[in-house]
Design an enzyme around this catalytic site. Structure first.
Site, short mmCIF file in Angstrom:
data_model
loop_
_atom_site.label_atom_id
_atom_site.label_comp_id
_atom_site.label_asym_id
_atom_site.label_seq_id
_atom_site.Cartn_x
_atom_site.Cartn_y
_atom_site.Cartn_z
N ASP A 261 -7.69 -30.21 -33.64
CA ASP A 261 -8.58 -31.17 -34.30
C ASP A 261 -10.01 -30.75 -33.97
O ASP A 261 -10.25 -29.61 -33.58
CB ASP A 261 -8.27 -32.60 -33.84
CG ASP A 261 -8.56 -33.64 -34.92
OD1 ASP A 261 -9.61 -33.53 -35.57
OD2 ASP A 261 -7.76 -34.56 -35.11
N ASP A 262 -10.98 -31.66 -34.10
CA ASP A 262 -12.37 -31.30 -33.86
C ASP A 262 -12.58 -30.81 -32.43
O ASP A 262 -12.03 -31.38 -31.48
CB ASP A 262 -13.27 -32.52 -34.10
CG ASP A 262 -13.13 -33.08 -35.50
OD1 ASP A 262 -13.06 -32.28 -36.46
OD2 ASP A 262 -13.08 -34.31 -35.65
#
Length: 477
Positions: A261-262
């Site tokens: 993810d980020d």
């Protein structure tokens, strides 16, 4: 052998010993004795401690099989009593230390030896369930409660989690499987979460396989995060690297992150809960970050930003095989603002997007959000950017009748992939300017020559915090 030869040999040995001694004294860590206790540690921290202890003093066993939850809890409980007398540090020596969740204390250092691995237990009984964050109103995976983080602390002052690049292994596959199969009644635990605290340092560690977010400082201030290596499979769900959340005065630097993810996600609460709680993330420095995240952003702002995000300064950023460089995510119902964002010196390689903003990131905690709570996005600055093998330079989508304004992009050179998108700059409901940007931006970012987008010249207070040279020598309590 003549006297000269003996003298020469002796001199060479003395020089060799001198160099060996110098190397030992200058090393970050002296190896452990046969008993496994760390003999001498040298490291940098916001504060040094008067007292020191080793996990084995409290019955810890580093065999990778025995639960050390009670050992950690007992150690920290006893060492907390030394806070008024110069504080204490707990050394995790070489070994594999299986444990459930444990809570930290104030004026305390958790030091993880370079040959130590903290293994997160997969026994759910060792993970207490706690209330959802007040600025979220529910868990991020499921309504209601959440499992406490592996390393947790709340209402702390002066806490350090560091090491000689020791490892914390969240053994997240257990949790990823339950998430993907929709078997969770409570939200997954984070690897490290520090709440309602001040003077926090998290540094020089390797974090792998987190159940979900890796590092989550929330409702806290005066935070230094540096020298972290964070690794998770690129298809692991929601394994964000570092998520400063409703925090102030933060410095994140020299981190390497591979994530599902980020890599860094800046947050401040979700819809009506974040608006009501009303604590922004502000005065954040991000520098010398390297990120690999094929399905997410190098740096994301939001989408949970309902307490506001302001004064973020990112520089010397490298993104490799990632979905986007900097992404602003928000939606109707979020309210608040993302403003005064400054990014310079970004190098990107193999990207879907360089710039990405959306006002249509529509996930909500429940149906109680205010459809008239429109977020304000303004004064967003990017400069000095190079990008290679890019599918689309920008997808910039504001909110109708509530455009994103004050967008500035300057000195950006973007080389396209062999098969780029037909529309290179997709722009709607935005306003701003550009200068020396290639390929040429959309008409909503007209060219203005000559110009350089802003970056604040002042120094934030967190940048004036200097780390001290500290040491530890086994047990002296």
């Amino acid at each position: 052998m003549g006297l000269f030869q003996k003298t020469k040999k002796s001199h060479v040995i003395q020089i060799a010993l001198a160099f060996l001694t110098l190397a030992l004294l200058s090393s970050t860590e002296v190896e452990c004795g046969r008993d496994g206790y760390t003999k001498l540690l040298d490291f940098q921290a916001i504060n040094c401690r008067k007292h020191s202890a080793v996990l084995t003093d409290f019955g810890g066993k580093g065999d990778g099989k025995t639960s050390n939850t009670k050992a950690f809890q007992s150690a920290i409980s006893q060492l907390s009593q030394l806070a008024p007398d110069g504080g204490a540090q707990l050394i995790v020596p070489p070994g594999q230390w299986l444990t459930g969740s444990f809570n930290l204390t104030s004026h305390f250092t958790l030091y993880i030896h370079k040959e130590a691995v903290i293994l997160a237990s997969q026994d759910e009984s060792e993970w207490p369930v706690i209330s959802p964050l007040p600025s979220y109103g529910r868990g991020t995976d499921a309504p209601g409660a959440r499992f406490i983080s592996l390393i947790f602390g709340t209402n702390l002052t002066d806490v350090v989690i560091t090491g000689g690049n020791g490892t914390i292994d969240g053994q997240g596959a257990y949790w990823w499987g339950k998430f993907k199969n929709k078997q969770l009644k409570n939200s997954r635990p984070y690897l490290i979460e520090i709440m309602f605290s001040q003077e926090v340092q998290i540094s020089n560690l390797t974090l792998i396989n987190a159940p979900t977010w890796n590092v989550h400082p929330v409702y806290s201030r005066d935070i230094i995060i540096q020298g972290l290596t964070i690794l998770a499979p690129i298809d692991s769900p929601n394994t964000d690297g570092i998520n400063p959340d409703s925090c102030s005065n933060i410095r994140i630097e020299d981190c390497y992150i591979v994530s599902g993810d980020d890599c860094i996600a800046v947050k401040s609460g979700w819809d009506e809960y974040g608006i009501s709680f009303g604590v922004p993330t502000q005065h954040l420095i991000i520098r010398r970050l390297t990120c690999i995240s094929p399905d997410s952003a190098v740096i994301a702002l939001g989408s949970e930003m309902s307490g506001g995000i302001q004064d973020v300064r990112a520089e010397d950023i490298t993104g490799i095989s990632s979905q986007s460089g900097v992404r602003i995510k928000t939606a109707v119902g979020r309210g608040a603002y993302v403003k005064d964002i400054y990014v310079k010196g970004m190098k990107l390689y193999t990207m879907k997007y360089v710039f990405w903003m959306t006002g249509n990131y529509g996930s909500h905690p429940d149906n109680g959000f205010n459809p008239q709570a429109f977020p304000v996005i303004q004064n967003i600055n990017y400069r000095d950017i190079t990008a290679q093998n890019v599918s689309m330079p920008a997808d910039l989508e504001g909110i109708q009748d509530h455009p994103f304004t004050g967008i500035c992009i300057s000195n950006a050179s973007i080389n396209l992939s062999a098969n780029p998108k037909k529309v290179l700059w997709n722009c709607s409901n935005i306003a701003g300017v550009s200068s020396k940007v290639s390929p040429q931006p959309c008409n909503l970012l007209p060219n203005k020559e000559p110009m350089s987008c802003g970056f604040p010249p002042d120094t934030l207070p967190i940048d004036n915090v200097m780390l001290k040279n500290c040491s530890g020598s086994g047990t002296n309590i």
